[in-house]
Design an enzyme around this catalytic site. Sequence first.
Site, PDB file in Angstrom:
ATOM      1  N   ASP A 181      27.753-127.308 -26.865  1.00  0.00           N
ATOM      2  CA  ASP A 181      28.531-128.479 -26.422  1.00  0.00           C
ATOM      3  C   ASP A 181      30.007-128.341 -26.794  1.00  0.00           C
ATOM      4  O   ASP A 181      30.562-129.165 -27.533  1.00  0.00           O
ATOM      5  CB  ASP A 181      27.977-129.770 -27.027  1.00  0.00           C
ATOM      6  CG  ASP A 181      26.590-130.111 -26.526  1.00  0.00           C
ATOM      7  OD1 ASP A 181      26.238-129.679 -25.415  1.00  0.00           O
ATOM      8  OD2 ASP A 181      25.852-130.806 -27.242  1.00  0.00           O
ATOM      9  N   GLU A 187      22.546-135.381 -18.754  1.00  0.00           N
ATOM     10  CA  GLU A 187      23.396-135.728 -19.895  1.00  0.00           C
ATOM     11  C   GLU A 187      24.751-135.038 -19.754  1.00  0.00           C
ATOM     12  O   GLU A 187      25.032-134.391 -18.751  1.00  0.00           O
ATOM     13  CB  GLU A 187      22.722-135.318 -21.212  1.00  0.00           C
ATOM     14  CG  GLU A 187      22.326-133.865 -21.307  1.00  0.00           C
ATOM     15  CD  GLU A 187      21.426-133.577 -22.505  1.00  0.00           C
ATOM     16  OE1 GLU A 187      21.113-134.516 -23.269  1.00  0.00           O
ATOM     17  OE2 GLU A 187      21.036-132.409 -22.678  1.00  0.00           O
TER      18      GLU A 187
END
Length: 322
Positions: free
Chosen positions: A36, A201
């Site tokens: 991420d 997401e």
Amino acid sequence: MQFLNSVLLVVPALVALVQGYAMPMACSGICTNTHDPSLIRRSSDGKYFRFATGGRMPVFTAPALNGPWSQAGTVLQANAKVSGQNSDMWAPDVSQVGDTYYLIYSASSFGSQNSNLGLATSKTMEPGSWTDLGSIFSSKTGDRYNAIDGQLMNLNGGYVVNFGSFWQDLFQFNIDLTRPTLGKDGTTQLVYQPAGEHAIEAAYMVKRDNTFYLFFSAGKCCGLDKNRPAAGQEYSIRVCASSNYKGGFKDKNGVDCLKGGGTIVLPSHDNIYAPGGQGVYLDPKQGWLLYYHYIDTKVGYADGQKKLGINKLNWSGGWPSV
């Protein structure tokens, strides 16, 4: 319906077979430990900063996008000022507003809705310079959303945070940066995948010309060294577009993104597996960039082995591609 869901899940694998994708830019130095990622160039001197999931959030720096990257320290020097799990922060997102850098982080545990979005600020982004302001938004069991994977977006002086993971997927709320920890005025749903586990997401929205593009990750992200899904069910990067940042998003084929729409930007290909956790950055030297983490199948599938990927975005025809 079960047959249709199976078809939707294998689409990324089929697309990758018929469409070529550019390999990520070369990367030197520490290019792993980058789950991420958030990527930004410091305006004062051109130094690049990279942030990632894990602990108090590692900070990496480099003189150029391709490195050499070295670890400078961590964002936080103590556990985060949020309730619940506060020692292992996820999905940092860094934006510059004026002379201040804002970092939104996530505090949760895997599979839980008891989550917080926190905020830290800095003038330099260097380790030790960040002030942790604590939680700006939270979720609990039974909510429509999960308060993780936040992205701050500047709308010419007004600000929103795009966020969400699984449950009813991607949402948005307004935020006042002069008082960011105070109450919010409700949420707006942006993207929803009604099939299966609602595996959407990592919202990231940008505006180009008069269109808002909402990038997101779809599929299984993690633990792929122990449990890999069927081909096409792993992470891939997708996009929807709208003339309104608050809704009306559709994919390239006109499918409503509240009804499962989403155009594939980057699936697994070659030795690049499960790309996701992405962001988009308009670099003053390189132009529009898509950055993300990925698994290099020649190296290994563990979460800690995920590498930094950066590709130039091509906007031919009004839709992003690599």
